[in-house]
Scaffold this active site. Structure first.
Site, PDB file in Angstrom:
ATOM      1  N   SER A 270       0.851  -1.189   0.000  1.00  0.00           N
ATOM      2  CA  SER A 270       0.000   0.000   0.000  1.00  0.00           C
ATOM      3  C   SER A 270       0.886   1.237   0.000  1.00  0.00           C
ATOM      4  CB  SER A 270      -0.895   0.017   1.237  1.00  0.00           C
ATOM      5  OG  SER A 270      -0.173   0.445   2.383  1.00  0.00           O
ATOM      6  N   ASP A 271       0.337   2.365  -0.400  1.00  0.00           N
ATOM      7  CA  ASP A 271       1.036   3.614  -0.140  1.00  0.00           C
ATOM      8  C   ASP A 271       0.783   3.967   1.324  1.00  0.00           C
ATOM      9  OD1 ASP A 271       2.548   5.921  -0.481  1.00  0.00           O
ATOM     10  OD2 ASP A 271       1.640   6.406  -2.389  1.00  0.00           O
ATOM     11  N   TRP A 272       1.415   5.031   1.782  1.00  0.00           N
ATOM     12  CA  TRP A 272       1.401   5.367   3.206  1.00  0.00           C
ATOM     13  C   TRP A 272      -0.037   5.427   3.750  1.00  0.00           C
ATOM     14  CZ3 TRP A 272       5.730   6.954   6.345  1.00  0.00           C
ATOM     15  CH2 TRP A 272       5.388   7.404   7.623  1.00  0.00           C
ATOM     16  N   ALA A 273      -0.365   4.443   4.589  1.00  0.00           N
ATOM     17  CA  ALA A 273      -1.657   4.380   5.278  1.00  0.00           C
ATOM     18  C   ALA A 273      -2.849   4.335   4.335  1.00  0.00           C
ATOM     19  CB  ALA A 273      -1.805   5.547   6.257  1.00  0.00           C
TER      20      ALA A 273
END
Length: 767
Positions: A297-300
């Protein structure tokens, strides 16, 4: 002796054939190694508990640097304990041979399974040695430049314990308002595909287990560059045709090049966030393309499924993401806190967990971490391999190849070293930080060679170099905490700058963007020159017509006044550690500029998104009539088109010549396109010869032009070269209305020229 003689004459060829057969049937060593890895992965997986599997799917940020909003699980103590218990598969932003070893020791000395962690970091256009921002690098139209910079970045990053970079970004971008346009390769899927594959090769080399290579990550999957209004993280509405024909080709090229990982995009696509997008991740990436790496995933972005409004809470977000095929959770801890319960309650099948963990373990084996978890933790290599003279020389070479000459009326450039006085003016003229660019990894702040330094080093011994700042630019922040502050009114530096311009034979004006004006979270509604920069340029032009505008920027800028009134314009992007020397090489003629724009420059912000490979519409022209596709207050065409760039010499093109009037769409079908290019100027130069096609009638409407090939050639004055392109049915293929990649029969145009606007055309039929 006769039997031996007979055997030697007749039997040896048979033996040779037997040997060749034996060689040809020997198993491929790569296949053998991969099979061995798969057995090891299965063995490790069979020994793991459900919680340990889920731990491998969890990625934590390190203890200091943030590249996204602060995590709710920011407690150092909790992270420390989770690592020791094997609940962390990867960390990002842990830097240094000593630091990564200490973090790795926590898991290797304390966890039950002793599975090494992956250390990731945003190594975008260099680690310590900075190369041009990716958009600038793409202006070289030379994938070897990108491959070399990625290779050096990998060598430096691996020396400090990094296994994995969150690059390359291959989001196609047509809207210069989007801040992350600086991080990609522009507006064209063909050019972007070449650069995507080159960067993957550079980062990963021939063997991921080699100590100087790191795993690459194709991001952001997908359509992030098509965000509405050019606003970061915004939603995207896109057709399957545009998705397949425009957005996905660079990602497919990265997958074909063996990229180790993919990263989700933040945006939603037609109402479904990319992180929860089954069609993208399960159907296309892991299904159609057979990708065997993992998706992070990208950040969060898994937790962000809640504010997106597609998940009620983090538990639902975890279910959606893992079902869609997101294998590793960066920083949201949705997996760590929810997946075990979802599996035990029967909501999520454990086979999805096993598939994700198998992919993560596979990469760790390929990197050699199970053989030596500390293989990248080499303090001696860290001390000796950063910012070396060889790396800086490569950065300078890549930077000058990325410079685009946009205008040179009266051959004002190159500058003579016999000039008596040169004025170097502008807020970016002596800026040693902005040339490093955004997403600069661990570059030393203020370490770039400034334009002023480069000019002083390159000018003749009797040339006086005057300097004035003229005006301030902006105050930015690398962590995107403060809003960018643009100087709107302060003209107090104008009189001194004008006085210097009056004294000089030539004035170099360095204006554009502070490096933190572009990048993630840096979208803008206005892409003209900020603050009072254009006003300064106007005042300088009043007192000295010999102006060379040196643009430093991370996105296309709308500069209609300058294009009309300034005789020479150099697009210098944010070029990295050696920026000033590279620009001076071009300004003084030590290097003849050869860059071409990878993205269109608009006349006005109101034109964006603007791109060369647009559709025709039903009313492409109107003559005197108002009812056609146009603006009433601006022209349709860009200020500087895709593929545009001048040289200190000139080139002429013949009409394209075709080998036949028709091309078969059968397996062996091909068509040769020949064009003769002549250097009609007085110096040697490099030209990028471009070939475009147009499919006049398709099952879906087709672009007015599509780049399909190009060649870079170097010609001496007066020399000519015939450039031969070979088109095949694959070059005519697209994702058709029938949902397949195929070439359709019909009428085509082929165009050759020096850019997407200035072309000569021929026609053929495909049958």
């Amino acid at each position: 002796m006769k039997p031996l003689h007979f055997f030697s004459r007749l039997a040896l060829p048979v033996l040779a054939l037997l040997v060749l057969a034996a060689i040809s049937t020997e198993p491929d060593p790569v296949a053998l190694r991969n099979a061995a890895i798969e057995r090891k992965v299965d063995s490790v997986l069979s020994l793991m508990t459900l919680e340990e599997k889920i731990g491998q799917m969890n990625q934590y940020n390190g203890y200091s640097e943030l590249t996204g909003p602060g995590s709710k699980e920011g407690s150092t103590l909790k992270k420390h304990n989770d690592i020791k218990s094997g609940m962390v598969g990867s960390m990002l932003n842990v830097l240094g041979a000593k630091e990564t070893r200490e973090a790795q020791e926590l898991v290797m000395k304390n966890s039950r399974m002793k599975i090494p962690m992956l250390f990731g970091y945003d190594v975008i256009h260099g680690y310590k040695t900075m190369f041009p921002i990716p958009l600038g690098e793409a202006a070289s139209w030379d994938p070897a430049v990108a491959e070399a910079s990625a290779r050096i970045a990998a060598a430096e990053a691996s020396a400090v314990g990094i296994h994995w970079t969150f690059a390359p970004m291959m989001d196609l971008a047509r809207d210069a308002r989007w801040g992350r346009v600086m991080e990609g390769s522009g507006e064209d899927p063909y050019l972007s595909s070449l650069f995507a594959a080159a960067r993957v090769r550079g980062f990963q080399g021939q063997d991921l287990a080699a100590p100087t290579t790191i795993a690459a990550c194709a991001k952001h999957f997908a359509t992030y560059g098509f965000a509405e209004a050019g606003k970061d993280y915004n939603g995207v509405e896109i057709s399957e045709s545009t998705l397949r024909n425009m957005v996905l080709p660079p990602f497919k090229a990265a997958a074909d090049a063996g990229v180790a990982t993919f990263m989700n995009a933040f945006n939603d696509i037609n109402g479904v966030p990319a992180t929860a997008h089954v069609h993208l991740q399960r159907d296309i990436l892991k299904g159609e393309w057979g990708f065997d790496g993992f998706v992070v995933s990208d950040w969060a972005s898994i937790g962000e499924l809640v504010p997106h409004g597609i998940a009620a809470d983090n538990r639902e977000a975890a279910r959606l993401a893992v079902t869609a095929g997101s294998d590793m959770d960066m920083e949201s801890v949705c997996y760590l806190e929810n997946l075990a319960g979802l599996v035990r309650s029967g909501v999520v099948e454990e086979r999805l967990i096993d598939d994700a963990v198998r992919r993560i373990l596979r990469l760790k084996f390929r990197l050699g971490l199970f053989d030596d978890p500390y293989r990248y933790c080499n303090p001696e290599r860290e001390r000796s391999s950063l910012l070396t003279p060889e790396h800086l020389a490569a950065a300078r070479d890549g930077a000058r190849k990325s410079i685009v000459l946009l205008k040179n009326d009266g051959n004002l450039l190159p500058l003579s070293k016999t000039l008596k006085t040169i004025a170097v003016i502008g807020p970016l003229a002596d800026d040693k930080d902005s040339p490093l660019g955004s997403w600069r990894a661990q570059a030393v702040a203020g370490s770039a060679v400034s334009l002023l330094e480069g000019v002083r080093a390159a000018a003749g011994p009797n040339t006086q170099v005057l300097y004035q700042e003229g005006c301030k630019l902006a105050v930015g922040d690398r962590h995107f905490v403060r809003e960018l502050k643009i100087n709107e009114t302060d003209k107090s530096g104008f009189p001194a700058a004008v006085a210097a311009a009056k004294k000089a034979q030539v004035v170099l004006v360095a204006i554009g963007e502070d490096c933190w004006q572009t990048g993630e979270g840096r979208s803008q509604t206005d892409i003209t020159l900020s603050g009072v920069q254009e006003a300064l340029l106007m005042e300088l032009r009043k007192v000295n017509p010999n102006i060379v505008l040196v643009l430093m920027n991370g996105r296309p800028l709308a500069i209609p006044w300058a294009a009309e009134n300034v005789p020479a314009i150099v697009e210098a992007w944010h070029l990295g550690s050696e920026a000033g020397h590279a620009i001076a090489d071009v300004l003084f003629g030590a290097y003849n500029p050869s860059g071409k724009l990878p993205i269109s420059f608009p006349r006005s912000t109101g034109q964006v998104p603007i791109y060369y490979n647009h559709k025709s519409t039903g009313r492409p022209t109107g003559g005197e009539m108002v009812f056609w596709t146009h603006y009433t207050d601006e022209r349709n065409d860009p200020l500087f088109p895709f593929g545009y760039g001048l040289s200190y010499t000139t080139f002429s093109y013949s009409e394209p010549r075709l080998s036949a009037p028709e091309m078969s769409l059968g397996r062996s079908g091909k068509l040769e396109v020949r064009v003769t290019v002549t250097n009609t100027g007085s110096v040697e130069g490099k030209e990028t010869v471009q070939l475009y096609i147009r499919d006049l009638v398709g099952s879906n409407t087709r672009p007015v032009k599509e780049l399909k090939a190009y060649r870079q050639i170097t010609l001496r004055p007066g020399a000519s070269q015939e450039v031969v392109f070979t088109l095949t049915p694959a070059d005519l293929a697209f994702y058709t209305a029938s949902g397949r990649w195929e070439a359709e029969p019909g009428d085509f145009q082929v165009m050759t020229g020096s850019n997407s606007r200035d072309v000569k055309m021929a026609s053929f039929k495909a049958r």
